[in-house]
Write an enzyme that holds these catalytic residues in place. Structure first.
Site, PDB file in Angstrom:
ATOM      1  N   SER A 179     -12.452   4.876 -29.108  1.00 37.94           N
ATOM      2  CA  SER A 179     -11.262   4.104 -28.758  1.00 37.94           C
ATOM      3  C   SER A 179     -11.562   2.681 -28.289  1.00 37.94           C
ATOM      4  O   SER A 179     -10.691   1.827 -28.349  1.00 37.94           O
ATOM      5  CB  SER A 179     -10.448   4.843 -27.702  1.00 37.94           C
ATOM      6  OG  SER A 179     -11.254   5.257 -26.629  1.00 37.94           O
ATOM      7  N   HIS A 207      -7.447   8.313 -32.793  1.00 36.39           N
ATOM      8  CA  HIS A 207      -7.329   6.996 -33.435  1.00 36.39           C
ATOM      9  C   HIS A 207      -7.544   7.044 -34.948  1.00 36.39           C
ATOM     10  O   HIS A 207      -7.322   6.053 -35.626  1.00 36.39           O
ATOM     11  CB  HIS A 207      -8.321   6.008 -32.820  1.00 36.39           C
ATOM     12  CG  HIS A 207      -7.961   5.611 -31.432  1.00 36.39           C
ATOM     13  ND1 HIS A 207      -6.982   4.673 -31.157  1.00 36.39           N
ATOM     14  CD2 HIS A 207      -8.405   6.038 -30.235  1.00 36.39           C
ATOM     15  CE1 HIS A 207      -6.867   4.534 -29.850  1.00 36.39           C
ATOM     16  NE2 HIS A 207      -7.716   5.358 -29.256  1.00 36.39           N
ATOM     17  N   LYS A 238      -0.313   7.785 -31.297  1.00 32.73           N
ATOM     18  CA  LYS A 238      -0.882   6.531 -31.819  1.00 32.73           C
ATOM     19  C   LYS A 238      -0.243   6.179 -33.164  1.00 32.73           C
ATOM     20  O   LYS A 238       0.910   5.797 -33.171  1.00 32.73           O
ATOM     21  CB  LYS A 238      -2.394   6.638 -31.808  1.00 32.73           C
ATOM     22  CG  LYS A 238      -2.819   6.460 -30.340  1.00 32.73           C
ATOM     23  CD  LYS A 238      -4.115   6.960 -29.923  1.00 32.73           C
ATOM     24  CE  LYS A 238      -4.214   6.750 -28.417  1.00 32.73           C
ATOM     25  NZ  LYS A 238      -5.095   7.652 -27.745  1.00 32.73           N
TER      26      LYS A 238
HETATM   27  C1  LIG Z   1      -5.316   8.245 -26.493  1.00 36.27           C
HETATM   28  C2  LIG Z   1      -6.357   9.263 -26.575  1.00 36.27           C
HETATM   29  C3  LIG Z   1      -6.189  10.531 -26.014  1.00 36.27           C
HETATM   30  C4  LIG Z   1      -4.998  10.873 -25.142  1.00 36.27           C
HETATM   31  O1  LIG Z   1      -3.841  10.997 -25.870  1.00 36.27           O
HETATM   32  P1  LIG Z   1      -2.412  10.857 -25.136  1.00 36.27           P
HETATM   33  O2  LIG Z   1      -1.460  11.462 -26.115  1.00 36.27           O
HETATM   34  O3  LIG Z   1      -2.187   9.414 -24.878  1.00 36.27           O
HETATM   35  O4  LIG Z   1      -2.493  11.653 -23.865  1.00 36.27           O
HETATM   36  C5  LIG Z   1      -7.175  11.468 -26.226  1.00 36.27           C
HETATM   37  N1  LIG Z   1      -8.285  11.164 -26.927  1.00 36.27           N
HETATM   38  C6  LIG Z   1      -8.500   9.945 -27.464  1.00 36.27           C
HETATM   39  C7  LIG Z   1      -9.744   9.660 -28.232  1.00 36.27           C
HETATM   40  C8  LIG Z   1      -7.557   8.954 -27.294  1.00 36.27           C
HETATM   41  O5  LIG Z   1      -7.758   7.730 -27.778  1.00 36.27           O
END
Ligand SMILES: *Cc1c(COP(=O)(O)O)cnc(C)c1O
Length: 390
Positions: A179, A207, A238
């Site tokens: 990320s 992602h 996302k």
């Molecule tokens: C954003 C993210 C999460 C968490 O997801 P949410 O739905 O925002 O709680 C978990 N793992 C990764 C790699 C992320 O980028």
């Protein structure tokens, strides 16, 4: 007692220049939005395909609210189960080419629940150094022993596997797309190692989903590894432009998690509106490859432009483009100067990234026009010259 403790801690953070505040946007996650009263070009959203703004996605959310109501009313094992969840889980499983899938209220909750359900104090979790905080927290909650391998380093991973045959079970866990750096995990090699050393393998494709791979199936699809990764987690928050998360895998994995993952058992599923939006987004991703092509054109254009200006950017292509500055102070000054130029791209500093690795984290969306990206490059040029990093 409480007041004193809170004031001390907050002052300490302030003194270290690490006190953080939530930012208030006064508009949607579109290429231009209003932040703290100022119109800004948005270069920080995980809304990679612009789907939070897509009329069909918004319409679907409203339709499902009309059909099912605004909330689920409870956790699914008690009173909150409804057909829309099961329909969407089947669609996710088909998309990810697995037998089954299970929804969670968020990606954070999914990682906590999955990891805690699969491992305990007789087990070992082997985790990439740059894995997301929710994986780190899930590993802590599980009470399993944790060993961390150097980022993307499969030689180090194999060393750990060789030395750890005494555990009851071993779980290798990695982000598919990291990320903060935007790079992909070396999944083909990790799959080989998991098989050779008889370890379980979990990939968090928060992602990757919707962005990488043929048909947007994520990092697993990118490497053609469908059917080879037992535990595939991803989020609806996302590229899918909604909220919530899922895990995809075998029928028995899903049945087991329904019974053992505490963040599933004791938490309400994504709301009908959130599922409606994510379902519509998934359909668009599958039926409109052009959207992903536009995203990748933008990625190449902006990465190349930043490189040409003299900024340090990675060689790999990804909608997450870290612009390395190094020093935390300079990074924050550059972020501020970019904002003065009307471009919002946050500075990222320790503890989120290692010391000396502070950067501006730029993300691109399919909905940015090339004129938007030219504006961004001009702002990077002016701001960089002004503060002396170019
Ligand atoms: C954003 C993210 C999460 C968490 O997801 P949410 O739905 O925002 O709680 C978990 N793992 C990764 C790699 C992320 O980028």
């Amino acid at each position: 007692m409480l007041m004193r403790f809170l004031a001390d801690e907050l002052n300490k953070l302030q003194g270290q220049n690490l006190l953080r505040k939530t930012r208030c946007f006064d508009g949607p996650q579109s290429p231009y939005t209003t932040i703290e009263g100022k119109r800004c070009l948005l270069l920080s959203s995980n809304n990679y395909l612009g789907l939070t703004e897509h009329p069909e996605v918004k319409e679907a959310a409203k339709r499902e609210i009309d059909r099912w109501g605004s909330g689920a009313g409870g956790a699914r094992l008690t009173t909150g189960g409804y057909a829309l969840q099961e329909t969407f889980e089947k669609e996710i499983a088909t998309f990810k080419k697995t037998a089954a899938a299970l929804l969670f209220s968020s990606g954070y909750a999914a990682n906590l629940g999955i990891i805690q359900a699969l491992t305990g104090n007789e087990d070992l979790i082997i985790s990439d150094r740059l894995n997301h905080a929710s994986i780190v927290d899930g590993a802590r909650l599980s009470k399993a022993k944790v060993k961390v391998y150097k980022h993307g380093d499969t030689v180090h991973l194999e060393e750990i596997l060789k030395e750890s045959s005494g555990y009851r079970r071993r779980l290798i866990v990695t982000d598919g797309v990291f990320s903060m750096d935007g790079d992909l995990a070396p999944l083909p090699r990790i799959v080989d190692l998991a098989k050779r050393y008889n370890a379980m393998l979990m990939v968090d494709d928060a992602h990757g989903t919707g962005v990488f791979g043929r048909d947007g199936t994520g990092s697993v699809g990118h490497f053609g590894l469908e059917g080879k990764i037992q535990i595939q987690m991803g989020t609806l928050s996302k590229a899918l432009g909604s909220a919530g998360a899922y895990v995809a895998g075998s029928e028995s994995l899903i049945n087991y998690l329904k019974n053992k993952a505490r963040s599933f058992i004791f938490s309400t599923a994504p709301t009908p509106g959130a599922i409606g939006a994510a379902r519509a987004a998934l359909k668009i991703i599958q039926n409109n490859p052009g959207l992903r092509e536009r995203l990748w054109e933008n990625v190449r254009y902006l990465r190349c432009g930043l490189d040409r200006l003299g900024y340090k950017v990675p060689a790999h292509e990804s909608p997450i483009i870290p612009v390395f500055i190094g020093d935390a102070g300079k990074t924050m000054v550059l972020a501020k100067e970019l904002q003065n130029e009307g471009v919002f791209a946050p500075g990222i500093r320790p503890p989120t990234v290692p010391r000396g690795m502070s950067r501006i984290r730029v993300t691109v969306m399919a909905t940015h026009t090339s004129a938007d990206l030219d504006c961004a490059l001009l702002a990077f040029k002016r701001a960089g010259k002004k503060i002396g990093v170019l």
